[in-house]
Design an enzyme around this catalytic site. Structure first.
Site, PDB file in Angstrom:
ATOM      1  N   ASN A 212       0.860  -1.181   0.000  1.00 13.04           N
ATOM      2  CA  ASN A 212       0.000   0.000   0.000  1.00 13.04           C
ATOM      3  C   ASN A 212       0.901   1.237   0.000  1.00 13.04           C
ATOM      4  O   ASN A 212       2.095   1.127   0.261  1.00 13.04           O
ATOM      5  CB  ASN A 212      -0.947  -0.028   1.204  1.00 13.04           C
ATOM      6  N   LYS A 291      10.633 -15.936 -10.520  1.00 13.63           N
ATOM      7  CA  LYS A 291       9.734 -14.927 -11.077  1.00 13.63           C
ATOM      8  C   LYS A 291       8.673 -15.617 -11.947  1.00 13.63           C
ATOM      9  O   LYS A 291       9.014 -16.426 -12.819  1.00 13.63           O
ATOM     10  CB  LYS A 291      10.548 -13.945 -11.929  1.00 13.63           C
ATOM     11  N   PHE A 326      -4.387   2.775  14.728  1.00 16.39           N
ATOM     12  CA  PHE A 326      -4.868   3.673  13.689  1.00 16.39           C
ATOM     13  C   PHE A 326      -5.985   2.963  12.927  1.00 16.39           C
ATOM     14  O   PHE A 326      -6.030   1.736  12.906  1.00 16.39           O
ATOM     15  CB  PHE A 326      -3.734   4.034  12.720  1.00 16.39           C
TER      16      PHE A 326
HETATM   17  N1  CTP Z   1      -3.189  -3.863  12.143  1.00 13.11           N
HETATM   18  C1  CTP Z   1      -2.364  -4.851  12.660  1.00 13.11           C
HETATM   19  N2  CTP Z   1      -2.210  -6.010  11.991  1.00 13.11           N
HETATM   20  C2  CTP Z   1      -2.842  -6.248  10.836  1.00 13.11           C
HETATM   21  C3  CTP Z   1      -3.699  -5.235  10.313  1.00 13.11           C
HETATM   22  C4  CTP Z   1      -3.844  -4.055  10.985  1.00 13.11           C
HETATM   23  O1  CTP Z   1      -1.784  -4.642  13.714  1.00 13.11           O
HETATM   24  N3  CTP Z   1      -2.668  -7.379  10.207  1.00 13.11           N
HETATM   25  C5  CTP Z   1      -3.348  -2.616  12.917  1.00 13.11           C
HETATM   26  C6  CTP Z   1      -2.941  -1.360  12.172  1.00 13.11           C
HETATM   27  O2  CTP Z   1      -1.595  -1.038  12.403  1.00 13.11           O
HETATM   28  C7  CTP Z   1      -3.869  -0.319  12.773  1.00 13.11           C
HETATM   29  C8  CTP Z   1      -5.110  -1.098  13.135  1.00 13.11           C
HETATM   30  O3  CTP Z   1      -4.698  -2.454  13.196  1.00 13.11           O
HETATM   31  O4  CTP Z   1      -3.325   0.238  13.954  1.00 13.11           O
HETATM   32  C9  CTP Z   1      -6.242  -0.958  12.162  1.00 13.11           C
HETATM   33  O5  CTP Z   1      -5.773  -1.215  10.863  1.00 13.11           O
HETATM   34  P1  CTP Z   1      -6.738  -1.109   9.591  1.00 13.11           P
HETATM   35  O6  CTP Z   1      -5.983  -1.520   8.374  1.00 13.11           O
HETATM   36  O7  CTP Z   1      -7.428   0.215   9.592  1.00 13.11           O
HETATM   37  O8  CTP Z   1      -7.861  -2.150   9.957  1.00 13.11           O
HETATM   38  P2  CTP Z   1      -7.929  -3.703   9.830  1.00 13.11           P
HETATM   39  O9  CTP Z   1      -7.827  -4.298  11.177  1.00 13.11           O
HETATM   40  O10 CTP Z   1      -6.971  -4.192   8.815  1.00 13.11           O
HETATM   41  O11 CTP Z   1      -9.431  -3.868   9.362  1.00 13.11           O
HETATM   42  P3  CTP Z   1     -10.108  -3.505   7.920  1.00 13.11           P
HETATM   43  O12 CTP Z   1      -9.022  -3.701   6.902  1.00 13.11           O
HETATM   44  O13 CTP Z   1     -11.223  -4.465   7.817  1.00 13.11           O
HETATM   45  O14 CTP Z   1     -10.570  -2.080   8.003  1.00 13.11           O
END
Ligand code: CTP
Length: 402
Positions: A212, A291, A326
């Site tokens: 991302n 690859k 976050f």
């Molecule tokens: N996070 C984490 N481990 C993951 C995914 C997310 O620790 N595998 C943490 C991120 O660092 C952030 C929080 O969880 O602090 C929320 O991340 P976000 O991407 O907004 O949410 P997700 O839990 O991934 O849920 P969704 O994608 O369904 O919104």
């Protein structure tokens, strides 16, 4: 006349460089702000400006030649150094910078530097080629790492006629740094903070991955904000192209699984976790060793498996840690953040609307809302990421006190 430095005792270290005359004006400015200033000179400084000038203006004897009869009493200066709130070295020459970095004590200034253990502001001034020299750069980096505030020199025409970076910083900038160092709040001293930042990469084959656009800027700003308030900071960083911040322990990782390893290892040692990283939620089930070839295919299905939810997993193991996560959302910002706060059992969620133009992932500015465990929501104004970081840290401070 402002009195922002009223009641402050400042040691002004002056080195022998052509910018030495500017220290006279700096002394006047510091005194105008209400500071009590005592001047200390390096071995060559009195060849540019006489100690008498500084003495007349400061109203205090000048410490200038440690070993010469008639020089002012060094014990007076050691006593002043003990009560001084700040040492400013301006202009700082390459020679004195090297002495300060390496602990040499052969001038009044380098001597006093070793006898002083408070905050230091250093404003280098020298020829631009000297300033770029790796030895000078390494010495400055070392002093910075030990906590000195460096006020970088400016670009412009130098005394030698060359144009480059090396001219003493604007005196207003030196004054600004002085004020900010003196008013610095070290309210996180003794606390260990763990911050994660940046994206993760989940590899499909050796050259392709799912990721991302997170730049890591928000996480780095938070890590630096905690460091500047006295905390010891561990930063677990995904792949970013940001400068390594000084005074912070960095643990580099690439994949979500590597990030999870570091966070699990460092979490038991921390008092506060701020999980800013944009962790990949899914990773390919198998990583191709070579690859992948297109092989005439018109479509390709990848089988993905969920990565560990790092935040949720460590929150389940918490003892006394304060935990903030976050939430990057493109819709239903606050509701989703509230759901995540409960689902992950954390103390705060920083809700970040990544669909809004000009803010979020790659930008230097951001706009977030803080969602607290007690249900309160605070919308912060759009601001520079460091400003957001500072406000977030203020709120965490408030939460720890409550
Ligand atoms: N996070 C984490 N481990 C993951 C995914 C997310 O620790 N595998 C943490 C991120 O660092 C952030 C929080 O969880 O602090 C929320 O991340 P976000 O991407 O907004 O949410 P997700 O839990 O991934 O849920 P969704 O994608 O369904 O919104």
């Amino acid at each position: 006349m402002s009195d922002s430095l009223s009641g402050k005792s400042i040691l002004l270290g002056v080195c022998g460089g052509i910018a030495c005359y500017k220290a006279v004006e700096l002394l006047r400015m510091l005194m105008k702000e209400g500071a009590e200033v005592s001047v200390v000179m390096s071995g060559n400084a009195d060849k540019f400006v006489t100690p008498l000038t500084f003495q007349a203006l400061s109203g205090r004897s000048v410490y200038h030649n440690t070993f010469e009869a008639g020089s002012s009493d060094s014990m007076d200066h050691i006593a002043f150094a003990k009560k001084a709130d700040l040492l400013i070295v301006a202009p700082a020459t390459a020679n004195t910078i090297a002495k300060m970095a390496n602990g040499l004590a052969d001038s009044a200034l380098s001597n006093l530097f070793l006898a002083y253990d408070g905050p230091v502001v250093i404003a280098p001034a020298m020829n631009s080629v000297m300033f770029e020299h790796p030895a000078v750069k390494a010495n400055i980096a070392l002093l910075k790492e030990r906590g000195a505030k460096i006020v970088d020199p400016e670009e412009g025409e130098l005394a030698c006629g060359a144009v480059g970076t090396g001219r003493l910083a604007d005196l207003d900038d030196i004054l600004f740094s002085t004020r900010s160092v003196l008013t610095r709040n070290l309210d996180f001293t003794g606390l260990q903070v763990l911050v994660t930042a940046g994206p993760t990469r989940e590899f499909i084959d050796p050259v392709r991955y799912i990721s991302n656009p997170s730049s890591g800027k928000m996480g780095y700003a938070i890590a630096e904000g905690f460091r500047d308030r006295g905390a010891k900071v561990d930063l677990v960083s995904g792949p970013v192209s940001l400068k390594k911040p000084s005074g912070i322990e960095i643990f580099n990782c690439v994949t979500a699984s590597e990030m999870n390893d570091w966070v699990q290892r460092r979490f038991p040692h921390c008092d506060i976790l701020v999980m800013t990283a944009a962790v990949g939620d899914f990773a390919p089930k198998t990583i191709q060793k070579e690859k992948m070839k297109k092989g005439g295919r018109q479509s390709l299905n990848l089988e993905l498996h969920a990565t560990v939810d790092i935040l949720k997993s460590v929150a389940q193991k918490r003892t006394t840690q304060y935990i903030a996560g976050f939430a990057a959302e493109t819709e239903n910002l606050i509701e989703s953040a509230k759901e995540k706060l409960v689902a992950k059992d954390v103390d705060m969620i920083v809700a970040n609307d990544i669909s809004a133009p000009g803010i979020g992932f790659q930008s230097n500015v951001n706009q977030v809302s803080l969602v607290f465990k007690n249900g309160t929501v605070e919308r912060l104004p759009r601001a520079d990421k460091r400003e957001i970081a500072d406000t977030l840290i203020d709120r965490i401070r408030g939460e720890l006190k409550a």
